[in-house]
Each structure stands twice: as structure tokens, then as C-alpha cells.
Scaffold this motif. Structure first.
Motif, PDB file in Angstrom:
ATOM      1  N   PRO A  97      29.540 -18.905  33.196  1.00  0.00           N
ATOM      2  CA  PRO A  97      29.908 -19.068  31.786  1.00  0.00           C
ATOM      3  C   PRO A  97      31.164 -19.892  31.589  1.00  0.00           C
ATOM      4  N   TYR A  98      32.150 -19.706  32.469  1.00  0.00           N
ATOM      5  CA  TYR A  98      33.402 -20.443  32.344  1.00  0.00           C
ATOM      6  C   TYR A  98      33.197 -21.912  32.703  1.00  0.00           C
ATOM      7  N   VAL A  99      32.341 -22.176  33.675  1.00  0.00           N
ATOM      8  CA  VAL A  99      32.047 -23.546  34.072  1.00  0.00           C
ATOM      9  C   VAL A  99      31.347 -24.281  32.929  1.00  0.00           C
ATOM     10  N   ILE A 100      30.408 -23.610  32.276  1.00  0.00           N
ATOM     11  CA  ILE A 100      29.702 -24.220  31.143  1.00  0.00           C
ATOM     12  C   ILE A 100      30.658 -24.435  29.968  1.00  0.00           C
ATOM     13  N   SER A 101      31.544 -23.480  29.746  1.00  0.00           N
ATOM     14  CA  SER A 101      32.525 -23.624  28.668  1.00  0.00           C
ATOM     15  C   SER A 101      33.450 -24.801  28.915  1.00  0.00           C
ATOM     16  N   LEU A 102      33.830 -24.998  30.165  1.00  0.00           N
ATOM     17  CA  LEU A 102      34.670 -26.138  30.519  1.00  0.00           C
ATOM     18  C   LEU A 102      33.932 -27.442  30.238  1.00  0.00           C
ATOM     19  N   PHE A 103      32.667 -27.493  30.603  1.00  0.00           N
ATOM     20  CA  PHE A 103      31.842 -28.679  30.334  1.00  0.00           C
ATOM     21  C   PHE A 103      31.746 -28.941  28.833  1.00  0.00           C
ATOM     22  N   SER A 104      31.553 -27.876  28.058  1.00  0.00           N
ATOM     23  CA  SER A 104      31.460 -28.013  26.608  1.00  0.00           C
ATOM     24  C   SER A 104      32.740 -28.593  26.023  1.00  0.00           C
ATOM     25  N   SER A 138      41.054 -28.975  23.561  1.00  0.00           N
ATOM     26  CA  SER A 138      42.132 -29.154  24.539  1.00  0.00           C
ATOM     27  C   SER A 138      42.602 -27.792  25.033  1.00  0.00           C
ATOM     28  N   PHE A 139      42.760 -26.864  24.100  1.00  0.00           N
ATOM     29  CA  PHE A 139      43.138 -25.499  24.486  1.00  0.00           C
ATOM     30  C   PHE A 139      42.037 -24.854  25.320  1.00  0.00           C
ATOM     31  N   ALA A 140      40.780 -25.032  24.879  1.00  0.00           N
ATOM     32  CA  ALA A 140      39.648 -24.462  25.616  1.00  0.00           C
ATOM     33  C   ALA A 140      39.574 -25.041  27.025  1.00  0.00           C
ATOM     34  N   PHE A 141      39.834 -26.323  27.158  1.00  0.00           N
ATOM     35  CA  PHE A 141      39.827 -26.982  28.463  1.00  0.00           C
ATOM     36  C   PHE A 141      40.835 -26.337  29.412  1.00  0.00           C
ATOM     37  N   VAL A 142      42.054 -26.144  28.921  1.00  0.00           N
ATOM     38  CA  VAL A 142      43.119 -25.558  29.751  1.00  0.00           C
ATOM     39  C   VAL A 142      42.808 -24.108  30.111  1.00  0.00           C
ATOM     40  N   ILE A 143      42.399 -23.312  29.111  1.00  0.00           N
ATOM     41  CA  ILE A 143      42.179 -21.885  29.348  1.00  0.00           C
ATOM     42  C   ILE A 143      40.996 -21.659  30.279  1.00  0.00           C
ATOM     43  N   GLN A 144      39.965 -22.514  30.205  1.00  0.00           N
ATOM     44  CA  GLN A 144      38.821 -22.357  31.111  1.00  0.00           C
ATOM     45  C   GLN A 144      39.200 -22.690  32.546  1.00  0.00           C
ATOM     46  N   ILE A 145      40.072 -23.670  32.731  1.00  0.00           N
ATOM     47  CA  ILE A 145      40.556 -23.993  34.076  1.00  0.00           C
ATOM     48  C   ILE A 145      41.339 -22.804  34.642  1.00  0.00           C
ATOM     49  N   VAL A 146      42.146 -22.172  33.786  1.00  0.00           N
ATOM     50  CA  VAL A 146      42.899 -20.989  34.221  1.00  0.00           C
ATOM     51  C   VAL A 146      41.939 -19.872  34.623  1.00  0.00           C
ATOM     52  N   TYR A 147      40.930 -19.611  33.789  1.00  0.00           N
ATOM     53  CA  TYR A 147      39.950 -18.565  34.095  1.00  0.00           C
ATOM     54  C   TYR A 147      39.228 -18.843  35.415  1.00  0.00           C
ATOM     55  N   ILE A 148      38.774 -20.071  35.582  1.00  0.00           N
ATOM     56  CA  ILE A 148      38.031 -20.424  36.802  1.00  0.00           C
ATOM     57  C   ILE A 148      38.927 -20.309  38.028  1.00  0.00           C
ATOM     58  N   SER A 149      40.182 -20.719  37.885  1.00  0.00           N
ATOM     59  CA  SER A 149      41.124 -20.639  39.014  1.00  0.00           C
ATOM     60  C   SER A 149      41.372 -19.193  39.426  1.00  0.00           C
ATOM     61  N   LEU A 150      41.579 -18.319  38.438  1.00  0.00           N
ATOM     62  CA  LEU A 150      41.802 -16.905  38.739  1.00  0.00           C
ATOM     63  C   LEU A 150      40.557 -16.293  39.380  1.00  0.00           C
ATOM     64  N   TYR A 151      39.408 -16.636  38.834  1.00  0.00           N
ATOM     65  CA  TYR A 151      38.161 -16.121  39.396  1.00  0.00           C
ATOM     66  C   TYR A 151      38.010 -16.578  40.846  1.00  0.00           C
ATOM     67  N   PHE A 152      38.258 -17.849  41.079  1.00  0.00           N
ATOM     68  CA  PHE A 152      38.113 -18.415  42.416  1.00  0.00           C
ATOM     69  C   PHE A 152      39.065 -17.744  43.405  1.00  0.00           C
TER      70      PHE A 152
END
Length: 289
Positions: free
Chosen positions: A47-54, A76-90
Motif C-alpha cells: 500500500p505504501y509503495v502504491i501511495s508513493l507511486f500515486s 509533496s507531503f505524501a511523497f515524503v511521508i510514504q518514503i518515511v513509512y517505507i523506510s521504517l517498514y524496511f
């Protein structure tokens, strides 16, 4: 004094930004839990990967269009926050999930977006670029907006709305209204049209929630399935608007009847074993005395 369309569009864009901003922060409790337990606990990264793409797709569209600043700010905010989410998940995910996450990011966010960028920027004439990219964004948004059909079907089938939060549906519907009028006032159907579908599905979800809500009941969570499954995120990816991040709210997945019956059989067996142990103990004490 009449208010110009540009001013109204800005007002609706700001309201859409505010609502979308808070919904983008909805996954924070999930990641607080992951951080405290130092484990991804079976949550999914898709879901976070798709949100980043969106977010990337709609930022690109807004930059080409040049008169959709409200799309740039929220994405722009969504882009940053999704990267943070994906990084924490990873960071906290097991090795297998880390590998899958890397593959998803490379395939969707790098190759997928890269292909769209190359095709539209270098192979499409500048005069047609915004129209072609707009159609791509609209098709992507519409395809994701169809996702709630799975949740709606499950609610009707199980006659339970315990895994479909009312608050989430309400704010997503409200967000769809804001972004619909924003696109309408900009005379941009690529933004407005998908949100019509989002509004319809949002209202339908709220109606079903009121019909099937059962106060005081809980839907059991089957072993190995976490509150947030694939449907949860694909249901709300891009549902905030035609461009914003997904809401990442966790949903409960009800057990089917076979699982429930198996659980009951196991419980009864355990109770029987406990009673047998008690009887054996009492018989032993009696014989000893």
C-alpha cells in the motif's frame, strides 16, 4: 461581490489539502506499534509503495499542468511521508519482506514511473503531454477507486461492518467532495471525475456501516493475518482524492465459518482435557486418603 472561480478553486484545494494531510498521518499508530515491537508483524508494504507511486504521478501531472499548485503541495507531503513509512517498514521487516519491498519499489516506483515519464516527456509533443498524462492519471485513479467493491462485498456477505471504519469512510468521502470541486472549478475532469466514483463508494460504505454495524461485537482476527491486509490499503490508496496518499487504516478480517467451527472444536477439546485432568487429580487424592 462575486467570488471568482480561481479563488473558489483555491479554497477547495486548501480544504482538500487539510483533510488529506491528516489522513496521510493515519498510519502513524501502525508504525509506532512496529517501532515498539521492533517487528513489521506481518504488515504489508505494497500500500505504501502504491501511495508513493500515486504521489509521484500526480506531482508530475501538476508540474506539467502548471496551474494545480494544490496538487503539488499535498503530493509533496505524501511523497515524503510514504518514503518515511517505507523506510521504517524496511528497517524492521524480516529479510523476505525486505526483498519483496525492494522489488515492489523498483518495479512500481522506479520502472513504472520511469516508463511513464520517458514516454510522456520525450515521445509525446508538448502540446499533448498534459492531456496524455492526465488520461494516465485518471485511469490509474479510477482503477484504484474500484477497490472498495471488495470491502463492500465482504460487508454484505458477512453482514458485519466491524472491519470498515466509519470515520475513515466519512473523511475519504469529504475529501472526494473537496477535490471534485477543485477539479471542476479548474475545468479539469482528470481530477474531478475519479472523485465522483470516490464519493459514491464512500457514501455507500457509510450506509452499509450503519446497516450492518453491531454494537458490542468484535470480528475475530484469524491467526497469521494482521489488522492491515492488502485490501485495506488498496481500498484507500488514492481514495483521498485523485492524487493523495492512501489512508493506511487497519482493518479486521472476519473468520469464515469453517475457521470458527474449527476454533470452537479446539476450545471444546481443551476444556474436556482440563476436566479430565481435574477428575484424575481428585481420584488420585481420594485413593491416597
Amino acid at each position: 461581490m462575486a467570488i471568482s472561480q480561481a479563488v473558489l478553486a483555491t479554497v477547495f484545494g486548501i480544504l482538500g489539502n487539510i483533510i488529506s494531510f491528516f489522513v496521510c498521518l493515519a498510519p502513524i499508530p501502525t508504525f509506532v506499534r512496529i517501532y515498539k515491537r521492533k517487528s513489521s508483524e506481518g504488515y504489508q508494504s505494497i500500500p505504501y509503495v502504491i501511495s508513493l507511486f500515486s504521489a509521484m504521478l500526480w506531482m508530475y501531472y501538476a508540474m506539467i499542468k502548471k496551474d494545480a499548485m494544490m496538487l503539488i503541495t499535498i503530493n509533496s507531503f505524501a511523497f515524503v511521508i510514504q518514503i518515511v513509512y517505507i523506510s521504517l517498514y524496511f528497517f524492521y521487516a524480516p529479510k523476505k519482506e525486505k526483498t519483496l519491498t525492494v522489488k515492489f519499489v523498483l518495479f512500481v516506483d522506479v520502472l513504472g514511473f520511469g516508463a511513464i515519464f520517458v514516454l510522456t516527456y520525450f515521445l509525446v509533443h508538448a502540446n499533448k503531454r498534459v492531456h496524455v498524462l492526465g488520461y494516465i492519471c485518471m485511469v490509474f485513479a479510477l482503477s484504484v477507486f474500484v477497490a472498495p467493491l471488495g470491502i463492500i462485498r465482504k460487508v454484505i456477505k458477512t453482514k458485519s461492518a466491524e472491519f470498515m471504519p466509519f470515520g475513515l469512510s466519512f473523511f475519504l468521502t469529504l475529501s472526494a467532495v473537496m477535490w471534485f470541486f477543485y477539479g471542476l472549478l479548474l475545468k479539469d475532469m482528470n481530477i474531478a471525475l475519479p472523485n465522483v466514483l470516490g464519493f459514491i463508494f464512500g457514501v455507500l460504505q457509510m450506509i452499509l456501516f450503519l446497516i450492518y454495524k453491531k454494537p458490542g461485537t468484535k470480528v475475530l482476527e484469524p491467526p497469521g493475518i494482521k489488522l492491515q491486509d492488502i485490501s485495506e490499503h488498496v481500498v484507500d490508496v488514492v481514495r483521498l482524492s485523485t492524487m493523495v496518499c492512501n489512508s493506511q487504516m487497519r482493518t479486521l478480517v472476519p473468520q469464515d465459518s469453517a475457521d470458527m467451527e474449527a476454533t470452537i472444536d479446539i476450545d471444546e477439546k481443551i476444556r474436556g482435557d482440563i476436566e479430565k485432568i481435574k477428575d484424575d487429580k481428585e481420584a488420585f487424592l481420594i485413593s491416597k486418603n
